[in-house]
Design a protein around this motif. Structure first.
Motif, short mmCIF file in Angstrom:
data_model
loop_
_atom_site.label_atom_id
_atom_site.label_comp_id
_atom_site.label_asym_id
_atom_site.label_seq_id
_atom_site.Cartn_x
_atom_site.Cartn_y
_atom_site.Cartn_z
N LYS A 82 58.74 39.41 51.42
CA LYS A 82 60.39 39.44 51.48
C LYS A 82 61.03 39.68 50.29
N LEU A 83 60.54 39.08 49.15
CA LEU A 83 61.38 39.27 47.79
C LEU A 83 60.58 39.82 46.88
N LEU A 84 58.94 39.78 47.00
CA LEU A 84 58.21 40.33 46.00
C LEU A 84 57.26 41.33 46.45
N MET A 85 56.72 42.10 45.60
CA MET A 85 55.79 43.17 45.72
C MET A 85 54.61 42.82 44.86
N LEU A 86 53.49 42.90 45.65
CA LEU A 86 52.03 42.46 44.73
C LEU A 86 51.41 43.84 44.66
N HIS A 87 51.10 44.27 43.68
CA HIS A 87 50.07 45.55 43.30
C HIS A 87 48.90 44.90 42.78
N TYR A 88 47.62 45.50 43.27
CA TYR A 88 46.43 44.91 43.20
C TYR A 88 45.52 45.97 42.78
N GLN A 89 44.40 45.53 41.96
CA GLN A 89 43.18 46.66 41.56
C GLN A 89 42.08 45.84 41.49
N PRO A 90 41.19 45.80 42.15
CA PRO A 90 39.69 45.33 42.06
C PRO A 90 39.31 45.42 40.48
N ARG A 91 38.69 44.14 39.95
CA ARG A 91 38.27 44.23 38.66
C ARG A 91 36.85 44.86 38.61
N ALA A 92 36.10 45.31 37.48
CA ALA A 92 34.88 45.65 37.27
C ALA A 92 33.74 44.54 37.80
N SER A 93 32.78 44.91 37.97
CA SER A 93 31.99 43.83 38.51
C SER A 93 31.46 42.88 37.17
N GLY A 94 31.58 43.13 36.21
CA GLY A 94 31.40 42.16 35.07
C GLY A 94 32.21 40.97 34.89
N SER A 95 33.25 41.03 35.30
CA SER A 95 34.28 40.12 35.33
C SER A 95 34.57 39.33 36.61
N ASP A 96 34.84 38.17 36.35
CA ASP A 96 35.27 37.42 37.92
C ASP A 96 36.50 36.83 37.83
#
Length: 123
Positions: free
Chosen positions: A30-44
Motif C-alpha cells: 500500500k505504501l512501500l515497495m520492496l526490491h529484492y535480490q537473492p544473495r550469493a551462496s556463501g552468505s546467509d
C-alpha cells in the motif's frame, strides 16, 4: 535476540543498492515497495537498505521516522527471512504518517517474499 542493527545486516554502498534495483524484482504494498535480490551462496544473512525520497516526505523528522520503523520491523523478522538483499522504499506519500500502517505494510511485504509464487503456465 540481538538488539542491534549491525553493519552486516545493512546495505551501505551505492553499488549494493544499484545491484538490487538492477535485478528488477519487486513487490508492491500500500505504501512501500520492496526490491529484492537473492544473495550469493556463501552468505546467509539478509541485508536491508531503506530509501525515503525527499519528494514524498519533506521533513527529515518524518523520513527518519519511516526508516526507524522499517529497521525495527526488519530486526524483529530477520531470523525468518531468506538470504537476500532488500531495499525498501516509500512508494506513495502517506497522508498522515502512521507508524502502525507502515509496520503492517512492511510485514505484509515480508510475508509475500517468504511465500513461493506459483509458476505461470506458458501457453
Amino acid at each position: 535476540m540481538e538488539q542491534t542493527f549491525a553493519r552486516r545486516y545493512r546495505l551501505t554502498k551505492t553499488d549494493e543498492f544499484s545491484s538490487v534495483f538492477g535485478f528488477r524484482k519487486a513487490i508492491r504494498g500500500k505504501l512501500l515497495m520492496l526490491h529484492y535480490q537473492p544473495r550469493a551462496s556463501g552468505s546467509d544473512d539478509p541485508r536491508l537498505g531503506v530509501v525515503v525520497a525527499k519528494k514524498l516526505l519533506k521533513r527529515s523528522v518524518d523520513r527518519n521516522k519511516v526508516k526507524r520503523i522499517i529497521r525495527e520491523q526488519f530486526r524483529c523478522q530477520r531470523i525468518n527471512l531468506p538470504a537476500c538483499d532488500l531495499v525498501v522504499r516509500l512508494a506513495v506519500k502517506p497522508a498522515p504518517l502512521d507508524g502502525k500502517l507502515l509496520a503492517s505494510d512492511f510485514l505484509a511485504l515480508i510475508d509475500k517474499l517468504r511465500r513461493p509464487r506459483p509458476k505461470r503456465e506458458e501457453s
